[in-house]
Design an enzyme around this catalytic site. Structure first.
Site, mmCIF file in Angstrom:
data_model
loop_
_atom_site.group_PDB
_atom_site.id
_atom_site.type_symbol
_atom_site.label_atom_id
_atom_site.label_comp_id
_atom_site.label_asym_id
_atom_site.label_seq_id
_atom_site.Cartn_x
_atom_site.Cartn_y
_atom_site.Cartn_z
ATOM 1 N N TYR A 33 0.894 -1.530 -0.056
ATOM 2 C CA TYR A 33 0.251 -0.031 -0.360
ATOM 3 C C TYR A 33 1.004 0.810 0.467
ATOM 4 O O TYR A 33 0.736 2.014 -0.841
ATOM 5 C CB TYR A 33 -1.175 -0.104 1.003
ATOM 6 N N SER A 115 -2.867 13.665 7.009
ATOM 7 C CA SER A 115 -4.186 13.449 6.238
ATOM 8 C C SER A 115 -4.904 13.694 6.851
ATOM 9 O O SER A 115 -5.645 13.541 8.154
ATOM 10 C CB SER A 115 -3.611 12.612 5.580
ATOM 11 N N TYR A 138 -9.700 16.461 2.235
ATOM 12 C CA TYR A 138 -10.250 15.789 1.164
ATOM 13 C C TYR A 138 -11.616 16.977 1.412
ATOM 14 O O TYR A 138 -12.243 16.764 3.017
ATOM 15 C CB TYR A 138 -10.205 14.383 1.336
ATOM 16 N N ARG A 173 -4.995 0.715 -8.400
ATOM 17 C CA ARG A 173 -3.987 0.267 -7.505
ATOM 18 C C ARG A 173 -3.807 -1.416 -7.766
ATOM 19 O O ARG A 173 -4.362 -1.659 -6.605
ATOM 20 C CB ARG A 173 -3.475 1.112 -6.168
ATOM 21 N N LYS A 260 -2.880 21.283 -3.257
ATOM 22 C CA LYS A 260 -2.165 20.416 -3.061
ATOM 23 C C LYS A 260 -2.330 19.550 -4.438
ATOM 24 O O LYS A 260 -3.484 19.462 -4.569
ATOM 25 C CB LYS A 260 -1.107 19.366 -1.957
ATOM 26 N N HIS A 284 0.998 12.880 -6.678
ATOM 27 C CA HIS A 284 0.582 12.236 -5.741
ATOM 28 C C HIS A 284 1.255 11.008 -5.657
ATOM 29 O O HIS A 284 1.117 9.374 -5.176
ATOM 30 C CB HIS A 284 -1.214 11.044 -6.065
ATOM 31 N N ARG A 287 0.396 7.668 -7.830
ATOM 32 C CA ARG A 287 -0.513 6.490 -7.142
ATOM 33 C C ARG A 287 -2.097 7.027 -7.651
ATOM 34 O O ARG A 287 -2.570 6.702 -7.881
ATOM 35 C CB ARG A 287 -0.472 6.983 -6.127
HETATM 36 C C1 LIG Z 1 0.501 5.580 0.982
HETATM 37 C C2 LIG Z 1 0.359 6.651 0.685
HETATM 38 C C3 LIG Z 1 -0.742 7.393 1.420
HETATM 39 C C4 LIG Z 1 -0.555 9.002 0.663
HETATM 40 N N1 LIG Z 1 -2.915 9.282 1.597
HETATM 41 C C5 LIG Z 1 -2.628 10.570 1.115
HETATM 42 C C6 LIG Z 1 -3.236 11.675 1.135
HETATM 43 O O1 LIG Z 1 -3.713 10.985 2.303
HETATM 44 N N2 LIG Z 1 -3.560 12.877 1.381
HETATM 45 C C7 LIG Z 1 -2.543 13.752 0.589
HETATM 46 O O2 LIG Z 1 -2.799 14.707 0.460
HETATM 47 N N3 LIG Z 1 -1.151 12.902 -0.400
HETATM 48 C C8 LIG Z 1 -1.484 11.546 -0.362
HETATM 49 N N4 LIG Z 1 -0.186 10.968 -0.403
HETATM 50 C C9 LIG Z 1 0.641 11.742 -1.327
HETATM 51 C C10 LIG Z 1 1.524 11.745 -0.642
HETATM 52 O O3 LIG Z 1 1.201 13.299 0.106
HETATM 53 C C11 LIG Z 1 2.879 13.151 -1.610
HETATM 54 O O4 LIG Z 1 2.144 13.431 -2.893
HETATM 55 C C12 LIG Z 1 3.563 11.660 -2.191
HETATM 56 O O5 LIG Z 1 3.901 10.734 -1.330
HETATM 57 C C13 LIG Z 1 5.023 12.277 -2.828
HETATM 58 O O6 LIG Z 1 5.541 11.358 -3.354
HETATM 59 P P1 LIG Z 1 6.938 10.675 -2.525
HETATM 60 O O7 LIG Z 1 6.615 8.905 -1.984
HETATM 61 O O8 LIG Z 1 7.223 9.954 -3.833
HETATM 62 O O9 LIG Z 1 7.529 11.305 -1.733
HETATM 63 C C14 LIG Z 1 -0.095 9.341 -0.164
HETATM 64 C C15 LIG Z 1 1.029 8.894 -0.745
HETATM 65 C C16 LIG Z 1 0.967 7.372 0.104
HETATM 66 C C17 LIG Z 1 2.344 7.184 -0.720
#
Ligand SMILES: Cc1cc2nc3c(=O)[nH]c(=O)nc-3n(C[C@H](O)[C@H](O)[C@H](O)COP(=O)(O)O)c2cc1C
Length: 388
Positions: A33, A115, A138, A173, A260, A284, A287
């Protein structure tokens, strides 16, 4: 001012070491995850490899009076130009992860962003950080919920509210689908076997109790499986943001407002028109849109055109001090990392936040001294090869 001492565990001198250790310590469904991108992981891989195409030029014979990575952002001088990005379900990867990271961020004087779907509440994280944590919202479907969460963030004295534009739909995913990821984790035979193979994670999780969406608790039914959670999230959050939804938030929120998930010039111009204070150029962490650009590409264009009108920050793909340096040299005024910190906590537990921040600070300081960069605004003067 930082209250923390730089402390690096010599067994893990890189984020790759932390990732490898994390993979061994936590169940497969939790690791996948955290680690995975979407679809075929093209965007995930490009994020880092494109950052690494950026090159810096040293000026060895310049007069050098010292390198200082302190960086001012929204009226606060942080000790380093990076922060901890919002990550959902943190407690699934390591119990207490948001609290461990918030405490480390506070002690190192760098920002921690909570978050909406993390596993600690706004109120608890605010207490740990003495009101310095940022909150990522969110967008809820109901205005009542939106207003309630914004009021809670204001009451908790969050200085910055982050709204998210890059989740108009859930990312596709494959690993999570295969693992039947649920919150709390579904007790399929496959998942039980994975948990039994990770006794430290299992004991700590048992001790701390099942992770839950603490900020959302007042609004949600208990013990949802993946299908029910998806339905609850679908009904409760619209995800798809637009100008009409941002306007009332801008009116309500008296602190700094950050958008963001910006990946284009068009969205940057809209953000400026809406009176937003800063953007995080982000996809993100690869993702959501596998066919999208890596973040360093739009960052370079956006910073060049708009950095005199709005604070331009970036995340997605950074894994080291040199990556932070390359991103700052390409025009970002501040950076965020998501997975790197979670690998740190999953690998080293309580020590993980302090270790990962210390590691990134040490690496960044080394690059600054090596290229003769005296402060973080000076990075663009050392850029020899940008990505376009
Ligand atoms: C497991 C996971 C959960 C995430 N959940 C959120 C979230 O709840 N809210 C959000 O704004 N971004 C979320 N993100 C995105 C991160 O804030 C961020 O943009 C991203 O991890 C940056 O990339 P990096 O992991 O390569 O540093 C998530 C990323 C991951 C890996």
């Amino acid at each position: 001012m930082s209250k923390a001492k730089i402390a690096i565990n010599n067994k893990y001198p890189s984020v790759t070491d932390l990732r490898n250790k994390a993979k061994k310590k936590i169940p497969k469904f939790a690791f996948e995850y955290l680690d995975g991108g979407c679809n075929e992981d093209v965007n995930l891989i490009k994020n880092t490899s494109d950052i690494r195409k950026v090159e810096l030029s040293p000026s060895y014979l310049s007069k050098h009076t010292g390198s200082d990575m302190k960086t001012e952002l929204f009226g606060h001088t942080y000790d380093a130009p990076f922060g901890i990005a919002p990550v959902g379900l943190q407690g699934l990867m390591w119990p207490n992860a948001p609290e461990i990271l918030a405490k480390a961020a506070f002690e190192h004087n760098v920002p921690f962003v909570l978050s909406t779907v993390s596993t600690s509440s706004i109120e608890r994280i605010s207490e740990i950080t003495e009101g310095q944590a940022w909150f990522q919202l969110y967008h809820p479907t109901e205005n009542r919920l939106r207003d309630d969460m914004i009021n809670r963030a204001a009451q908790a004295e969050c200085p910055v509210l982050v709204i998210l534009s890059d989740v108009p739909t859930f990312g596709f995913r494959p690993r999570d689908i295969r693992n039947g990821l649920a919150m709390p984790p579904k007790m399929s035979v496959k998942n039980i076997l994975q948990i039994l193979g990770k006794p430290e994670w299992a004991m700590k999780t048992l001790f701390h109790g099942q992770p839950n969406f603490e900020t959302l608790k007042p609004y949600m039914p208990k013990n949802l499986d993946l299908k029910q959670l998806g339905k609850f999230m679908d009904q409760t959050f619209t995800g798809r943001l637009n100008e009409e939804k941002i306007k009332p938030i801008r009116d309500m929120w008296k602190g700094k407002l950050v958008l963001k998930g910006v990946a284009s010039e068009m969205d940057t111009e809209k953000a400026i028109r809406l009176g937003i204070d800063g953007i995080i150029v982000s996809n993100h962490g690869g993702r959501q849109l596998d066919a999208g650009e890596s973040t360093i590409r739009p960052l370079t264009r956006i910073a060049e055109k708009y950095s005199d009108q709005i604070k331009v920050m970036m995340d997605s793909g950074l894994r080291s001090g040199p990556d932070i340096a390359r991103t700052m040299a390409s025009g970002a005024e501040f950076t965020f990392l998501g997975r790197s910190f979670m690998y740190g906590v999953a690998a080293l537990g309580n020590e993980g936040g302090n270790h990962t921040i210390s590691l990134l600070k040490t690496e960044l300081q080394q690059v600054m001294e090596q290229v003769c960069c005296e402060n973080t605004k000076d990075f663009p003067n050392h850029l020899i090869k940008k990505i376009n």
